[in-house]
Design an enzyme around this catalytic site. Structure first.
Site, PDB file in Angstrom:
ATOM      1  N   HIS A 142      -7.430  42.412 -48.369  1.00 21.98           N
ATOM      2  CA  HIS A 142      -7.988  43.607 -49.030  1.00 21.98           C
ATOM      3  C   HIS A 142      -9.261  44.155 -48.372  1.00 21.98           C
ATOM      4  CE1 HIS A 142     -11.458  41.541 -50.862  1.00 21.98           C
ATOM      5  NE2 HIS A 142     -10.686  40.490 -50.695  1.00 21.98           N
ATOM      6  N   ILE A 172      -2.919  35.365 -30.523  1.00 21.85           N
ATOM      7  CA  ILE A 172      -1.949  34.803 -31.479  1.00 21.85           C
ATOM      8  C   ILE A 172      -2.609  33.780 -32.413  1.00 21.85           C
ATOM      9  CG2 ILE A 172      -1.176  33.075 -29.779  1.00 21.85           C
ATOM     10  CD1 ILE A 172       1.689  33.622 -30.995  1.00 21.85           C
ATOM     11  N   GLY A 190      -5.698  32.536 -28.341  1.00 21.87           N
ATOM     12  CA  GLY A 190      -4.800  32.030 -29.368  1.00 21.87           C
ATOM     13  C   GLY A 190      -5.482  30.949 -30.205  1.00 21.87           C
TER      14      GLY A 190
END
Ligand code: ACO
Length: 212
Positions: A142, A172, A190
């Site tokens: 949110h 990632i 990552g």
């Protein structure tokens, strides 16, 4: 959001462009072809290269496609912005795409050219500026805002009230805890876990994130 039957042309016929075309087709969308500055005109696995990016305006005027999406990936972040702005300034319309398997709250605001891959979740009051691309399985909680041209690799998780700057590439599985601010041109490796603001451009890796 564009008409479902509109014809989409994709800028860039490389790996990302092909991936976008595949997602579009599997959702019943029509792909008119690609514009690419490095590949010859002709067939590719995912559709036809129609010409270079400079041919896009004429093709649009001729009615060959209705809207554009940008398939230029994380290795060319500057070019992503440049091409988007150049083509938009030439009057070419950028569409948008949200895969049917994504959850996008009704309060979410998406800029032109935004691409949401399968399995993404965008929660209350999320805002994505122009040309943001989320690969598969990203979670954006949110009140988080993502700046223009930024890319999130598969499985990135942004907590609530995070701000991500323009032209960022989050690698990632990157996790960003709540209410942090990442400036422009931040890149993460990552599996990075970000627990502090990252105001400076650069590459950050590790748990917790450290500049490389
Ligand atoms: C759909 C898709 O596929 S989208 C693309 C998804 N792919 C990604 O998200 C990949 C993200 N890229 C990475 O994580 C890369 O490792 C980068 C960009 C952070 C660094 O790449 P390179 O510049 O080639 O760095 P290199 O591999 O030489 O590593 C340099 C150092 O950083 C460390 N390092 C590199 N990546 C990471 C990482 N993710 N986490 C922790 N440390 C890392 C290496 O261990 C090395 O440490 P050392 O100097 O102590 O030996």
């Amino acid at each position: 959001m564009p008409a479902v039957d509109s014809r989409v042309a994709i800028i860039g016929a490389g790996a990302l462009g092909q991936q976008l075309a595949q997602h579009l087709r599997q959702q019943g969308r029509r792909v008119a072809g690609f514009f690419d500055d490095t590949l010859p005109v002709g067939a590719t696995a995912g559709g036809t290269v129609l010409g270079t990016t400079s041919a896009a305006a004429q093709a649009y005027t001729s009615g060959i496609f209705d809207e554009l999406l940008l398939g230029v990936g994380y290795e060319h972040m500057g070019r992503r912005q440049q091409l988007f702005e150049q083509l938009q300034a030439a009057g070419l319309p950028f569409g948008g795409f949200v895969h049917a398997s994504a959850y996008v709250d009704s309060s979410v605001v998406l800029g032109p050219g935004v691409f949401i891959s399968p399995g993404c979740v965008l929660d209350l009051n999320v805002r994505l500026d122009a040309n943001v691309l989320l690969y598969t399985g990203c979670i954006v909680a949110h009140d988080t805002h993502i700046g223009a041209h930024t890319l999130l690799a598969p499985g990135v998780r942004l907590a609530g009230r995070v701000q991500v700057g323009v032209r960022c590439f989050l690698g990632i599985g990157t996790t960003v805890i709540d209410s942090l601010k990442l400036g422009a041109d931040v890149r993460t490796g990552g599996g990075t876990v970000v627990i502090d603001n990252l105001p400076e451009p650069g590459t950050y890796v590790g748990v917790p994130a450290r500049r490389r």
